[in-house]
Design a protein around this motif. Structure first.
Motif, short mmCIF file in Angstrom:
data_model
loop_
_atom_site.label_atom_id
_atom_site.label_comp_id
_atom_site.label_asym_id
_atom_site.label_seq_id
_atom_site.Cartn_x
_atom_site.Cartn_y
_atom_site.Cartn_z
N UNK A 125 0.87 -1.18 0.00
CA UNK A 125 0.00 0.00 0.00
C UNK A 125 0.90 1.23 0.00
N UNK A 126 0.90 1.93 -1.12
CA UNK A 126 1.75 3.11 -1.28
C UNK A 126 0.87 4.29 -1.64
N UNK A 127 0.96 5.34 -0.83
CA UNK A 127 0.23 6.59 -1.09
C UNK A 127 1.26 7.69 -1.28
N UNK A 128 1.29 8.28 -2.47
CA UNK A 128 2.28 9.32 -2.77
C UNK A 128 1.87 10.64 -2.12
N UNK A 129 2.81 11.57 -2.15
CA UNK A 129 2.60 12.85 -1.46
C UNK A 129 1.42 13.63 -2.03
N UNK A 130 1.12 13.42 -3.29
CA UNK A 130 0.02 14.17 -3.92
C UNK A 130 -1.32 13.44 -3.83
N UNK A 131 -1.34 12.27 -3.20
CA UNK A 131 -2.55 11.46 -3.18
C UNK A 131 -3.29 11.57 -1.85
N UNK A 132 -4.61 11.39 -1.93
CA UNK A 132 -5.46 11.27 -0.76
C UNK A 132 -6.31 10.03 -0.97
N UNK A 133 -6.19 9.05 -0.07
CA UNK A 133 -6.83 7.75 -0.28
C UNK A 133 -7.65 7.37 0.93
N UNK A 134 -8.91 6.97 0.69
CA UNK A 134 -9.76 6.43 1.74
C UNK A 134 -9.97 4.95 1.44
N UNK A 135 -9.57 4.09 2.37
CA UNK A 135 -9.68 2.65 2.17
C UNK A 135 -11.12 2.20 2.35
N UNK A 136 -11.52 1.14 1.62
CA UNK A 136 -12.88 0.62 1.79
C UNK A 136 -13.03 -0.06 3.14
N UNK A 137 -14.27 -0.23 3.54
CA UNK A 137 -14.55 -0.82 4.85
C UNK A 137 -14.53 -2.34 4.76
N UNK A 138 -13.37 -2.89 4.47
CA UNK A 138 -13.19 -4.34 4.34
C UNK A 138 -11.93 -4.74 5.08
N UNK A 139 -11.71 -6.04 5.12
CA UNK A 139 -10.46 -6.56 5.68
C UNK A 139 -9.48 -6.77 4.55
N UNK A 140 -8.35 -6.09 4.64
CA UNK A 140 -7.35 -6.12 3.57
C UNK A 140 -5.98 -6.36 4.18
N UNK A 141 -5.19 -7.18 3.48
CA UNK A 141 -3.83 -7.47 3.93
C UNK A 141 -2.84 -6.95 2.91
N UNK A 142 -1.81 -6.27 3.41
CA UNK A 142 -0.76 -5.71 2.56
C UNK A 142 0.60 -6.21 3.03
N UNK A 143 1.53 -6.26 2.07
CA UNK A 143 2.90 -6.64 2.44
C UNK A 143 3.58 -5.53 3.22
N UNK A 144 3.33 -4.31 2.83
CA UNK A 144 3.92 -3.16 3.52
C UNK A 144 3.03 -1.96 3.31
N UNK A 145 3.31 -0.91 4.07
CA UNK A 145 2.56 0.33 3.94
C UNK A 145 3.54 1.49 3.93
N UNK A 146 3.37 2.40 2.97
CA UNK A 146 4.17 3.62 2.90
C UNK A 146 3.23 4.75 2.52
N UNK A 147 3.04 5.68 3.47
CA UNK A 147 2.13 6.79 3.25
C UNK A 147 2.90 8.10 3.28
N UNK A 148 2.91 8.78 2.13
CA UNK A 148 3.49 10.12 2.05
C UNK A 148 2.41 11.17 1.83
N UNK A 149 1.18 10.72 1.64
CA UNK A 149 0.08 11.65 1.41
C UNK A 149 -0.90 11.63 2.56
#
Length: 398
Positions: free
Chosen positions: A232-256
């Motif tokens: 899960x990668x969110x760039x500095x220019x992005x705004x992301x709202x995750x859905x209301x579900x159960x989700x598995x990611x290998x890693x998370x990097x949020x710059x936005x």
């Protein structure tokens, strides 16, 4: 008592003799050919002409032969046809293995004797083939004095083409993922398999890719590995709202800006927040690796607990960040201020009695500030009645 005389000519005509022609079927060998003749009576001289000429023929062909007895006492003749057949020549085919290059391709032939003219057909046609394929070749000698042929197969192999893969690293989003391929020469059709199947994968993982040129005249392939990562990668220019579900990611990097207010997010590796991570409601965040925060974690409206692996050098906005920072009253109005944070809604509520229900007063106001510099949000309700209670309710912005 008498005398007299007489004169005349005694003519003894030539006797008729028979002539039998021989050696009328011969084969060309480059030397002059002549017929033979036997006579009855035997041993008579016979003169020959070939198509009316005394010259003995050399070349293959059919010649009208007349054999005439040349004798003082016999006459006779015979006619027939001298046939000089074409000699047999050998033909050896060459250049039967070639590679497509867009030009017409032809076989070659060597003859014995050498340098005889040879005509070719390819699958029965004299047209030279161009495309890669296997063609039945017949080479036939075209010569006045020789005959012969040879057959074989001309194979025009497909030319090699190069294939370059692209799109081998993609992010999981639930949609099927495909690899692209370019070719040299350009524009060739390519078939691509993923772990041996033509079905494009959608799940995260690694897939063995084989891209093969499908063309009549070219062959080539390339292999690689498609990696669909569920980072899960969110760039500095992005705004992301995750859905209301159960989700598995290998890693998370949020710059936005990353927000979720329900469901569960599981991070099997490390999580890093350099931007704004906003958790609200009953959302659950699990991080198996190290959770590093150098940005802002907004949990003002969150009922959960941050992962124990959190290493925080940034800012955590919890409920303590929402407080009345100042109040001021006049004869007719009352003013209170609270810090305004983006991602939240502020509603002033009031009631005149502690046992009464709270009632909204005025419109809902959206927060606008950052964690580092929140502006003051002022509420100025009128003062009426002997007493009145006020509160500011903060809820997540949709």
């Amino acid at each position: 008592n008498y005398t007299g005389s007489s004169s005349g000519t005694l003519v003894i005509a030539k006797a008729t003799a028979t002539v039998t022609l021989g050696s009328l079927s011969q084969t060309y060998n480059g030397a002059a050919k002549s017929s033979t003749a036997t006579t009855s009576p035997a041993g008579l001289i016979v003169d020959f002409t070939y198509d009316g000429l005394a010259i003995q023929p050399i070349n293959a062909g059919s010649y009208a032969v007349v054999g005439t007895i040349n004798d003082i006492n016999y006459t006779g003749s015979s006619s027939g046809t001298l046939v000089i057949a074409k000699a047999t020549a050998t033909v050896t085919l060459g250049s039967l293995s070639q590679t497509y290059n867009g030009a017409a391709r032809s076989a070659t032939a060597a003859t014995s004797p050498a340098d005889l003219t040879v005509s070719f057909t390819y699958n029965g046609s004299s047209t030279l083939p161009v495309d890669a394929d296997t063609y039945a070749v017949v080479a036939t000698i075209s010569d006045a004095n020789y005959q012969g042929s040879a057959s074989g197969s001309l194979e025009i192999a497909k030319a090699p083409a190069t294939v370059q893969l692209a799109g081998l690293s993609q992010a999981y989003d639930g949609n099927s993922k495909s690899v692209s391929a370019t070719t040299v020469p350009a524009g060739l059709s390519v078939s691509i398999t993923y772990n041996g199947s033509s079905t494009q994968p959608s799940a995260s993982g690694s897939y063995a890719i084989i891209a093969s040129v499908t063309d009549n005249n070219y062959t080539g392939s390339a292999s690689g590995t498609l990696v669909i990562s569920n980072d899960l990668v969110v760039t500095a220019s992005e705004s992301l709202a995750l859905p209301n579900t159960t989700t598995t990611y290998d890693s998370l990097l949020n710059d936005g800006t990353l927000a979720f207010g329900a469901g569960t997010v599981n991070v099997t590796g490390n999580a890093t927040n350099h931007g704004v991570l906003r958790l609200t409601g009953d959302a659950v965040l699990n991080v198996s690796g190290t959770f590093t925060n150098t940005g802002v974690i907004d949990i003002i409206n969150w009922s959960g607990t941050l992962p124990p692996s959190l290493v925080n050098t940034g800012t955590i906005l919890d409920r303590s960040a929402i407080r009345v920072t100042s109040t001021q009253a006049s004869a007719t109005t009352f003013t209170l201020s609270v810090p305004s944070y983006a991602g939240h809604l502020y509603q002033l509520e009031t009631k005149t009695d502690l046992t009464a229900a709270w009632q909204p007063l005025g419109p809902t106001v959206a927060g606008t500030g950052t964690a580092a510099n929140p502006p003051a949000l002022l509420f100025t309700p009128p003062l009426d009645g002997p007493r009145r209670f006020y509160r500011v309710v903060v809820t997540p912005a949709p």
